[in-house]
Design an enzyme around this catalytic site. Structure first.
Site, PDB file in Angstrom:
ATOM      1  N   HIS A   1       0.949  -1.206  -0.107  1.00 28.50           N
ATOM      2  CA  HIS A   1       0.155   0.133   0.068  1.00 28.50           C
ATOM      3  C   HIS A   1       0.929   1.285  -0.003  1.00 28.50           C
ATOM      4  O   HIS A   1       2.071   0.991   0.614  1.00 28.50           O
ATOM      5  CB  HIS A   1      -0.653  -0.217   1.213  1.00 28.50           C
TER       6      HIS A   1
ATOM      7  N   ASP B   1       2.312   1.853   3.224  1.00 30.16           N
ATOM      8  CA  ASP B   1       3.201   1.188   3.913  1.00 30.16           C
ATOM      9  C   ASP B   1       4.688   1.403   3.486  1.00 30.16           C
ATOM     10  O   ASP B   1       5.682   1.327   4.194  1.00 30.16           O
ATOM     11  CB  ASP B   1       2.968  -0.539   3.256  1.00 30.16           C
TER      12      ASP B   1
HETATM   13  C1  3MF Z   1      -9.439  -6.323   0.513  1.00 33.93           C
HETATM   14  C2  3MF Z   1      -8.468  -6.481  -0.263  1.00 33.93           C
HETATM   15  C3  3MF Z   1      -7.299  -5.438   0.014  1.00 33.93           C
HETATM   16  C4  3MF Z   1      -6.354  -5.612  -1.377  1.00 33.93           C
HETATM   17  C5  3MF Z   1      -5.165  -4.593  -1.197  1.00 33.93           C
HETATM   18  C6  3MF Z   1      -4.227  -4.400  -2.359  1.00 33.93           C
HETATM   19  C7  3MF Z   1      -6.709  -4.991   2.030  1.00 33.93           C
HETATM   20  O1  3MF Z   1     -10.431  -7.415   0.417  1.00 33.93           O
HETATM   21  O2  3MF Z   1      -8.238  -7.470  -1.078  1.00 33.93           O
HETATM   22  O3  3MF Z   1      -6.561  -6.010   0.926  1.00 33.93           O
HETATM   23  O4  3MF Z   1      -5.887  -6.674  -1.869  1.00 33.93           O
HETATM   24  O5  3MF Z   1      -5.655  -3.285  -0.755  1.00 33.93           O
HETATM   25  O6  3MF Z   1      -4.733  -4.177  -3.596  1.00 33.93           O
END
Ligand code: 3MF
Ligand code: MG
Length: 344
Positions: free
Chosen positions: A50, A53
């Site tokens: 993200h 992050d």
């Molecule tokens: C939620 C997700 C997300 C995405 C992530 C990367 C937090 O159901 O799957 O996880 O995978 O944001 O795109």
């Protein structure tokens, strides 16, 4: 470890504190550096990021600060022989995305979302990756009448086009999901993601990421969702995991609920030589009861299951399968697959 040509990734959010909507955290937070060590320990190749992050609190930072911190992160990855698989703008946590991001009813919030996505692209470039994942978390409604779905679709397209224009080297993989946190999401399936991409200003740079749990929540078969995207050369990443029925998004370890469903995802990836172009990304969470010091087994299990299933796909008796298909003896084919999975 024999990985059969595959490379593996997961996101730092996959090592989490175990909170659920009705309970507090049960495991202490781990620092990012601590999490990075787990990637190497378990034999992973890449980190899914993200934007925050890589650069925490980026909304409060200057362009220079963002670049400097992203570069420092790239160095950290290099020191561990890791790479960044993708960057994803986190458009669902902040106070400016309560009513959605690209499809918020407030034009200021929509502008923020696009601006934040551009900064995420800048971070991705510094991390050395050319892939941005868009999980359109809040692009949908709790209340159908609160938004205009035609207008929202155009707003999503404008956002995709703005990112493509901002960074001419960045590709976008849309990660569809039918619900959660929204009751109804605007881009629920591979088909929706691909259709949106085809209408964009540069269709060659828009593809999809298929997450197992999301496909199941949409009532679809993940292997067929994978195949649909592969047929157009648009499967640019995957989030393999598992899901026990139609309920909240569980992110269970890959293959832990329905082994045959997992086998078929591996089978279509194998048959289409996905390892030549894409990584095997996981999106799995340890269940809440797992004590902190042993809370990375979901990652180990998912990776091991994937590799064991590759072996099972490669050792399938293809000749016998072809004979059974020609004879239309699908019950015998069923038995062949089931016995193969049971180890006979
Ligand atoms: C939620 C997700 C997300 C995405 C992530 C990367 C937090 O159901 O799957 O996880 O995978 O944001 O795109
Ligand atoms: Mg995901």
């Amino acid at each position: 470890m024999e990985t059969y040509g595959y490379r593996f990734s997961f996101g730092p959010w996959n090592i989490h504190e175990g909170a659920d909507p009705f309970g507090p955290t049960v495991r202490p937070p781990r620092t990012f550096d601590d999490k990075l060590a787990v990637f190497s320990e378990l034999g992973f190749d890449a980190v899914q990021f993200h934007d925050d992050d890589a650069v925490p609190n980026l909304d409060d930072k200057s362009a220079k600060q963002i670049t400097d911190e992203a570069r420092a992160m790239k160095k950290k990855l290099e020191d561990r022989s890791l790479v960044a698989e993708f960057v994803a703008p986190r458009l669902w946590e902040g106070p400016l995305t309560i009513d959605g991001a690209y499809t918020s009813n407030d034009p200021k919030q929509r502008a923020y979302a696009i601006d934040r996505s551009k900064r995420a692209a800048d971070i991705g470039r510094e991390l050395g990756c050319d892939l941005m994942v868009l999980w359109l978390a809040r692009e949908g409604t709790y209340m159908r009448e609160s938004k205009d779905a035609v207008r929202a679709t155009h707003q999503l397209l404008e956002a995709v086009n703005a990112i493509l224009a901002h960074d001419p080297t960045m590709r976008i993989a849309i990660e569809p999901k039918p619900n959660e946190p929204m009751d109804l999401a605007y881009i629920p399936t591979m088909g929706h993601g691909l259709a949106l991409g085809m209408q964009s200003s540069d269709p060659a740079r828009v593809g999809v990421l298929m997450e197992t749990a999301h496909a199941i929540l949409a009532g679809l078969d993940p292997a067929d969702e994978i195949s649909f995207a592969l047929a157009f050369g648009k499967l640019w990443s995957v989030h393999l995991n598992d899901q026990n029925g139609l309920k909240y998004d569980q992110d269970r370890s890959f293959g832990s609920i329905d082994l045959r469903r997992a086998f078929n995802q591996v089978r279509v990836l194998e048959e289409n030589e996905y390892y030549k172009s894409g990584m095997i990304g996981l999106d799995v969470k340890a269940i809440r009861t797992q004590p902190a010091e042993i809370a990375t087994k979901h990652l180990r299990n998912s990776l091991s299951t994937f590799l064991r299933l590759v072996e099972l796909v490669r050792s399938l008796d293809r000749k016998r399968m072809a004979e059974l298909i020609a004879a239309r003896d699908y019950e015998e084919l069923d038995w062949l697959i089931v016995s193969h999975l049971m180890g006979s």
